[in-house]
Design a protein around this motif. Structure first.
Motif, PDB file in Angstrom:
ATOM      1  N   SER A  72       0.687 -12.025   0.310  1.00 47.10           N
ATOM      2  CA  SER A  72      -0.623 -11.403   0.104  1.00 47.10           C
ATOM      3  C   SER A  72      -1.730 -12.446   0.032  1.00 47.10           C
ATOM      4  O   SER A  72      -2.893 -12.142   0.278  1.00 47.10           O
ATOM      5  CB  SER A  72      -0.611 -10.546  -1.164  1.00 47.10           C
ATOM      6  OG  SER A  72      -0.268 -11.326  -2.284  1.00 47.10           O
ATOM      7  N   ARG A 156      -4.773  -5.691   0.798  1.00 46.26           N
ATOM      8  CA  ARG A 156      -4.569  -4.267   0.493  1.00 46.26           C
ATOM      9  C   ARG A 156      -3.551  -3.605   1.407  1.00 46.26           C
ATOM     10  O   ARG A 156      -2.953  -2.598   1.047  1.00 46.26           O
ATOM     11  CB  ARG A 156      -5.887  -3.506   0.592  1.00 46.26           C
ATOM     12  CG  ARG A 156      -6.867  -3.847  -0.492  1.00 46.26           C
ATOM     13  CD  ARG A 156      -8.138  -3.063  -0.390  1.00 46.26           C
ATOM     14  NE  ARG A 156      -8.120  -2.144   0.740  1.00 46.26           N
ATOM     15  CZ  ARG A 156      -9.140  -1.444   1.164  1.00 46.26           C
ATOM     16  NH1 ARG A 156     -10.283  -1.542   0.562  1.00 46.26           N
ATOM     17  NH2 ARG A 156      -9.054  -0.642   2.196  1.00 46.26           N
ATOM     18  N   PHE A 157      -3.372  -4.141   2.602  1.00 43.81           N
ATOM     19  CA  PHE A 157      -2.452  -3.569   3.580  1.00 43.81           C
ATOM     20  C   PHE A 157      -1.615  -4.681   4.204  1.00 43.81           C
ATOM     21  O   PHE A 157      -1.977  -5.850   4.136  1.00 43.81           O
ATOM     22  CB  PHE A 157      -3.223  -2.871   4.722  1.00 43.81           C
ATOM     23  CG  PHE A 157      -4.207  -1.851   4.248  1.00 43.81           C
ATOM     24  CD1 PHE A 157      -3.783  -0.581   3.888  1.00 43.81           C
ATOM     25  CD2 PHE A 157      -5.553  -2.148   4.161  1.00 43.81           C
ATOM     26  CE1 PHE A 157      -4.696   0.361   3.446  1.00 43.81           C
ATOM     27  CE2 PHE A 157      -6.472  -1.217   3.726  1.00 43.81           C
ATOM     28  CZ  PHE A 157      -6.039   0.047   3.363  1.00 43.81           C
ATOM     29  N   TRP A 170       1.301  -0.416   6.139  1.00 47.05           N
ATOM     30  CA  TRP A 170       1.834  -0.114   4.798  1.00 47.05           C
ATOM     31  C   TRP A 170       0.808  -0.520   3.747  1.00 47.05           C
ATOM     32  O   TRP A 170      -0.009  -1.402   3.975  1.00 47.05           O
ATOM     33  CB  TRP A 170       3.115  -0.910   4.559  1.00 47.05           C
ATOM     34  CG  TRP A 170       4.129  -0.848   5.646  1.00 47.05           C
ATOM     35  CD1 TRP A 170       4.167  -1.614   6.780  1.00 47.05           C
ATOM     36  CD2 TRP A 170       5.268   0.010   5.724  1.00 47.05           C
ATOM     37  NE1 TRP A 170       5.251  -1.287   7.544  1.00 47.05           N
ATOM     38  CE2 TRP A 170       5.956  -0.288   6.923  1.00 47.05           C
ATOM     39  CE3 TRP A 170       5.782   1.013   4.895  1.00 47.05           C
ATOM     40  CZ2 TRP A 170       7.111   0.360   7.308  1.00 47.05           C
ATOM     41  CZ3 TRP A 170       6.946   1.664   5.282  1.00 47.05           C
ATOM     42  CH2 TRP A 170       7.604   1.342   6.470  1.00 47.05           C
ATOM     43  N   SER A 171       0.918   0.072   2.570  1.00 45.69           N
ATOM     44  CA  SER A 171       0.104  -0.354   1.434  1.00 45.69           C
ATOM     45  C   SER A 171       0.603  -1.726   0.981  1.00 45.69           C
ATOM     46  O   SER A 171       1.799  -1.912   0.744  1.00 45.69           O
ATOM     47  CB  SER A 171       0.226   0.642   0.277  1.00 45.69           C
ATOM     48  OG  SER A 171      -0.281   0.067  -0.914  1.00 45.69           O
ATOM     49  N   GLY A 172      -0.312  -2.668   0.839  1.00 49.25           N
ATOM     50  CA  GLY A 172       0.059  -4.010   0.405  1.00 49.25           C
ATOM     51  C   GLY A 172       0.395  -4.102  -1.064  1.00 49.25           C
ATOM     52  O   GLY A 172       0.985  -5.077  -1.510  1.00 49.25           O
ATOM     53  N   LYS A 173       0.050  -3.090  -1.829  1.00 51.60           N
ATOM     54  CA  LYS A 173       0.341  -3.104  -3.272  1.00 51.60           C
ATOM     55  C   LYS A 173       1.613  -2.344  -3.621  1.00 51.60           C
ATOM     56  O   LYS A 173       2.429  -2.808  -4.388  1.00 51.60           O
ATOM     57  CB  LYS A 173      -0.842  -2.555  -4.048  1.00 51.60           C
ATOM     58  CG  LYS A 173      -2.055  -3.445  -3.894  1.00 51.60           C
ATOM     59  CD  LYS A 173      -3.186  -3.051  -4.780  1.00 51.60           C
ATOM     60  CE  LYS A 173      -4.361  -3.942  -4.446  1.00 51.60           C
ATOM     61  NZ  LYS A 173      -5.148  -4.305  -5.551  1.00 51.60           N
ATOM     62  N   SER A 174       1.778  -1.147  -3.022  1.00 52.73           N
ATOM     63  CA  SER A 174       2.924  -0.302  -3.386  1.00 52.73           C
ATOM     64  C   SER A 174       4.023  -0.285  -2.343  1.00 52.73           C
ATOM     65  O   SER A 174       5.151   0.103  -2.634  1.00 52.73           O
ATOM     66  CB  SER A 174       2.454   1.136  -3.610  1.00 52.73           C
ATOM     67  OG  SER A 174       2.003   1.689  -2.370  1.00 52.73           O
ATOM     68  N   ASP A 176       3.881   1.701   0.204  1.00 53.69           N
ATOM     69  CA  ASP A 176       3.904   3.056   0.765  1.00 53.69           C
ATOM     70  C   ASP A 176       3.503   3.022   2.238  1.00 53.69           C
ATOM     71  O   ASP A 176       2.584   2.286   2.621  1.00 53.69           O
ATOM     72  CB  ASP A 176       2.954   3.980   0.005  1.00 53.69           C
ATOM     73  CG  ASP A 176       3.424   4.270  -1.413  1.00 53.69           C
ATOM     74  OD1 ASP A 176       4.628   4.059  -1.706  1.00 53.69           O
ATOM     75  OD2 ASP A 176       2.595   4.679  -2.244  1.00 53.69           O
ATOM     76  N   ILE A 178       1.724   4.108   5.620  1.00 54.84           N
ATOM     77  CA  ILE A 178       0.407   4.679   5.895  1.00 54.84           C
ATOM     78  C   ILE A 178       0.333   5.269   7.304  1.00 54.84           C
ATOM     79  O   ILE A 178      -0.066   6.413   7.463  1.00 54.84           O
ATOM     80  CB  ILE A 178      -0.698   3.625   5.692  1.00 54.84           C
ATOM     81  CG1 ILE A 178      -0.737   3.237   4.217  1.00 54.84           C
ATOM     82  CG2 ILE A 178      -2.059   4.146   6.157  1.00 54.84           C
ATOM     83  CD1 ILE A 178      -1.680   2.115   3.869  1.00 54.84           C
TER      84      ILE A 178
END
Length: 183
Positions: A72, A156-157, A170-174, A176, A178
């Motif tokens: 990240s 963030r991604f 994808w979500s960079g935090k969770s 998930d 996208i």
């Protein structure tokens, strides 16, 4: 390697097969991924040069070789003090201070440095390698080997590319899912 003296400062050995990816993070850790299905986390700095290259932890999870790693903090570490404004610095020390301030602003989000790994097993793993050795999330969806991953500049991604001819966001935090980009 010490770029000033052109000397090898440390050699990190411990993988049982070839190393496929290396990343140097903003928290002073070096990450290596191998065909042996492991990610090794090494000390990239320390109080003495003897501390450099010491194994910190091993991350396990993938069922096949690991092809790619992304952090990240890749963007902020890669760009250092520079940005789109093309500011020039009077001294190297001034540039160094600007880079440190930029990294500290990045860390102000209170999020740990995140690592993402992609493998021939078609999976992606999200890790918090500064905090532990277990993956945060296992992501599936690619139909062939994952061969590249990159975080967005703000972390963030992230995007994953695969031999299945698709790019997934994808979500960079969770972690998930996208969206899938095809074409």
């Amino acid at each position: 390697w010490n770029v000033r003296t052109k000397r090898c400062e440390a050699t990190m050995a411990g993988h049982a097969d070839s190393v496929e990816a290396v990343r140097w993070g903003g928290e002073g850790l070096i990450y290596t991924a191998s065909r042996d299905r492991l990610i090794k986390v090494w000390a990239g700095d320390g109080p003495t040069t003897k501390d450099v290259g010491k194994l910190v932890r091993t991350l396990k999870g993938h069922a096949h070789r690991i092809n790619t790693l992304a952090l990240s903090s890749d963007y902020v570490c890669r760009t250092g003090p520079y940005d789109h404004r093309c500011k020039k610095f009077a001294t190297d020390e001034e540039a160094y201070q600007a880079a440190v301030e930029k990294y500290e602003a990045f860390k102000a989000s209170k999020e740990p440095e995140r690592l993402v790994s992609g493998s021939d097993d078609f999976t992606i793993y999200l890790w918090h390698p500064t905090e532990g050795k277990h993956p945060i999330k296992r992501m599936t969806g690619h139909q062939q080997a994952v061969n590249h991953i990159a975080f967005s500049p703000d972390g963030r991604f992230f995007a994953s590319g695969s031999f299945d001819k698709k790019v997934k966001i994808w979500s960079g935090k969770s972690g998930d899912f996208i969206n899938t980009l095809t074409g």
